[in-house]
Scaffold this motif. Structure first.
Motif, PDB file in Angstrom:
ATOM      1  N   THR A 102       0.835  -1.198   0.000  1.00  0.00           N
ATOM      2  CA  THR A 102       0.000   0.000   0.000  1.00  0.00           C
ATOM      3  C   THR A 102       0.875   1.255   0.000  1.00  0.00           C
ATOM      4  N   LEU A 103       1.942   1.240   0.769  1.00  0.00           N
ATOM      5  CA  LEU A 103       2.860   2.385   0.798  1.00  0.00           C
ATOM      6  C   LEU A 103       3.490   2.622  -0.576  1.00  0.00           C
ATOM      7  N   MET A 104       3.844   1.542  -1.283  1.00  0.00           N
ATOM      8  CA  MET A 104       4.414   1.680  -2.628  1.00  0.00           C
ATOM      9  C   MET A 104       3.386   2.281  -3.588  1.00  0.00           C
ATOM     10  N   LYS A 105       2.125   1.841  -3.483  1.00  0.00           N
ATOM     11  CA  LYS A 105       1.079   2.397  -4.337  1.00  0.00           C
ATOM     12  C   LYS A 105       0.894   3.886  -4.067  1.00  0.00           C
ATOM     13  N   LEU A 106       0.936   4.271  -2.802  1.00  0.00           N
ATOM     14  CA  LEU A 106       0.789   5.680  -2.447  1.00  0.00           C
ATOM     15  C   LEU A 106       1.942   6.511  -3.000  1.00  0.00           C
ATOM     16  N   LYS A 107       3.177   5.974  -2.918  1.00  0.00           N
ATOM     17  CA  LYS A 107       4.337   6.693  -3.453  1.00  0.00           C
ATOM     18  C   LYS A 107       4.230   6.849  -4.969  1.00  0.00           C
ATOM     19  N   ASP A 108       3.799   5.782  -5.655  1.00  0.00           N
ATOM     20  CA  ASP A 108       3.638   5.856  -7.105  1.00  0.00           C
ATOM     21  C   ASP A 108       2.586   6.892  -7.483  1.00  0.00           C
ATOM     22  N   ARG A 109       1.492   6.891  -6.767  1.00  0.00           N
ATOM     23  CA  ARG A 109       0.419   7.854  -7.048  1.00  0.00           C
ATOM     24  C   ARG A 109       0.922   9.286  -6.836  1.00  0.00           C
ATOM     25  N   GLU A 110       1.672   9.507  -5.754  1.00  0.00           N
ATOM     26  CA  GLU A 110       2.212  10.852  -5.500  1.00  0.00           C
ATOM     27  C   GLU A 110       3.181  11.261  -6.600  1.00  0.00           C
ATOM     28  N   ALA A 111       4.006  10.313  -7.073  1.00  0.00           N
ATOM     29  CA  ALA A 111       4.962  10.622  -8.135  1.00  0.00           C
ATOM     30  C   ALA A 111       4.230  10.999  -9.427  1.00  0.00           C
ATOM     31  N   LYS A 112       3.160  10.254  -9.744  1.00  0.00           N
ATOM     32  CA  LYS A 112       2.385  10.571 -10.945  1.00  0.00           C
ATOM     33  C   LYS A 112       1.737  11.942 -10.833  1.00  0.00           C
ATOM     34  N   LEU A 113       1.178  12.242  -9.681  1.00  0.00           N
ATOM     35  CA  LEU A 113       0.550  13.556  -9.495  1.00  0.00           C
ATOM     36  C   LEU A 113       1.576  14.675  -9.595  1.00  0.00           C
ATOM     37  N   ALA A 114       2.772  14.454  -9.056  1.00  0.00           N
ATOM     38  CA  ALA A 114       3.821  15.466  -9.136  1.00  0.00           C
ATOM     39  C   ALA A 114       4.247  15.679 -10.592  1.00  0.00           C
ATOM     40  N   LYS A 115       4.337  14.582 -11.356  1.00  0.00           N
ATOM     41  CA  LYS A 115       4.729  14.691 -12.767  1.00  0.00           C
ATOM     42  C   LYS A 115       3.670  15.446 -13.562  1.00  0.00           C
ATOM     43  N   VAL A 116       2.411  15.148 -13.319  1.00  0.00           N
ATOM     44  CA  VAL A 116       1.322  15.843 -14.011  1.00  0.00           C
ATOM     45  C   VAL A 116       1.348  17.330 -13.676  1.00  0.00           C
ATOM     46  N   ALA A 117       1.571  17.655 -12.403  1.00  0.00           N
ATOM     47  CA  ALA A 117       1.634  19.062 -12.001  1.00  0.00           C
ATOM     48  C   ALA A 117       2.824  19.759 -12.660  1.00  0.00           C
ATOM     49  N   GLU A 118       3.943  19.056 -12.755  1.00  0.00           N
ATOM     50  CA  GLU A 118       5.141  19.628 -13.384  1.00  0.00           C
ATOM     51  C   GLU A 118       4.899  19.870 -14.874  1.00  0.00           C
ATOM     52  N   ASP A 119       4.277  18.911 -15.546  1.00  0.00           N
ATOM     53  CA  ASP A 119       3.970  19.067 -16.974  1.00  0.00           C
ATOM     54  C   ASP A 119       3.008  20.232 -17.196  1.00  0.00           C
ATOM     55  N   LYS A 120       2.021  20.337 -16.351  1.00  0.00           N
ATOM     56  CA  LYS A 120       1.060  21.435 -16.474  1.00  0.00           C
ATOM     57  C   LYS A 120       1.750  22.782 -16.279  1.00  0.00           C
ATOM     58  N   ALA A 121       2.658  22.852 -15.311  1.00  0.00           N
ATOM     59  CA  ALA A 121       3.384  24.090 -15.074  1.00  0.00           C
ATOM     60  C   ALA A 121       4.246  24.445 -16.285  1.00  0.00           C
ATOM     61  N   ALA A 122       4.859  23.437 -16.930  1.00  0.00           N
ATOM     62  CA  ALA A 122       5.690  23.683 -18.107  1.00  0.00           C
ATOM     63  C   ALA A 122       4.831  24.203 -19.266  1.00  0.00           C
ATOM     64  N   VAL A 123       3.659  23.614 -19.461  1.00  0.00           N
ATOM     65  CA  VAL A 123       2.762  24.058 -20.532  1.00  0.00           C
ATOM     66  C   VAL A 123       2.296  25.482 -20.266  1.00  0.00           C
ATOM     67  N   ASP A 124       1.957  25.785 -19.033  1.00  0.00           N
ATOM     68  CA  ASP A 124       1.532  27.139 -18.678  1.00  0.00           C
ATOM     69  C   ASP A 124       2.654  28.152 -18.909  1.00  0.00           C
ATOM     70  N   ALA A 125       3.875  27.768 -18.565  1.00  0.00           N
ATOM     71  CA  ALA A 125       5.015  28.671 -18.762  1.00  0.00           C
ATOM     72  C   ALA A 125       5.258  28.902 -20.254  1.00  0.00           C
TER      73      ALA A 125
END
Length: 168
Positions: A102-125
């Motif tokens: 469960t901890l591994m799934k949570l870490k993976d989910r957080e990593a995916k959310l961080a990547k999506v947020a980073e991509d969105k920030a790059a597109v906005d910039a």
């Protein structure tokens, strides 16, 4: 004989009222074989009301000295009244913690959310820098430019009045 201090239910349906009694622990709750009644408890009263619990502290201490053991609920009531020390919270084992999977799934989910947020920030910039670029064809805002861009009205030939119109 094992002596217990416990609650004996009285009152109507859905309107409980309890007597705090000393009885043989092997007998049923409301068997009627009670050694002593040492207090009353009314859960229908507000928590800060003095009518919620009435207890004879001397009788409690004497029966506890003789070996009577309170039930869990009575122990809590007596601890809240200040007659006994509150029981410490038990230390939890690992069973209350999430598993490694469960901890591994949570870490993976957080990593995916961080990547999506980073991509969105790059597109906005990128969109922001695109809007800030100077335009190669600046728009002229002078009055001459406005007049020059308006379509010229075609001149309509005005006919000279005819002889019939003059006669009238």
């Amino acid at each position: 004989m094992a002596v217990a201090i416990r609650l004996s239910r009285h009152g109507a349906k859905k309107r409980p009222y309890y007597h705090i009694v000393v009885t043989d622990s092997r007998l049923a709750r409301d068997s009627g074989s009670i050694l002593a009644t040492i207090g009353k408890y009314d859960p229908m009263q507000p928590k800060d009301s003095d009518r919620r619990m009435k207890i004879d502290a001397d009788k409690v201490k004497s029966w506890m000295g003789k070996g009577a053991r309170p039930s869990d609920r009575v122990y809590k009531l007596l601890a809240n009244a200040g007659l006994l020390e509150k029981r410490p919270f038990p230390v939890q084992t690992k069973k209350n913690q999430p598993s490694e999977k469960t901890l591994m799934k949570l870490k993976d989910r957080e990593a995916k959310l961080a990547k999506v947020a980073e991509d969105k920030a790059a597109v906005d910039a990128a969109a922001k820098t695109e809007m800030e670029k100077p335009n190669d064809n600046p728009v002229e805002t002078s009055a001459e430019a406005v007049v020059a861009t308006e379509p010229v009205a075609e001149s309509v030939p005005v006919e000279a009045p005819t002889e019939e119109a003059k006669a009238e």
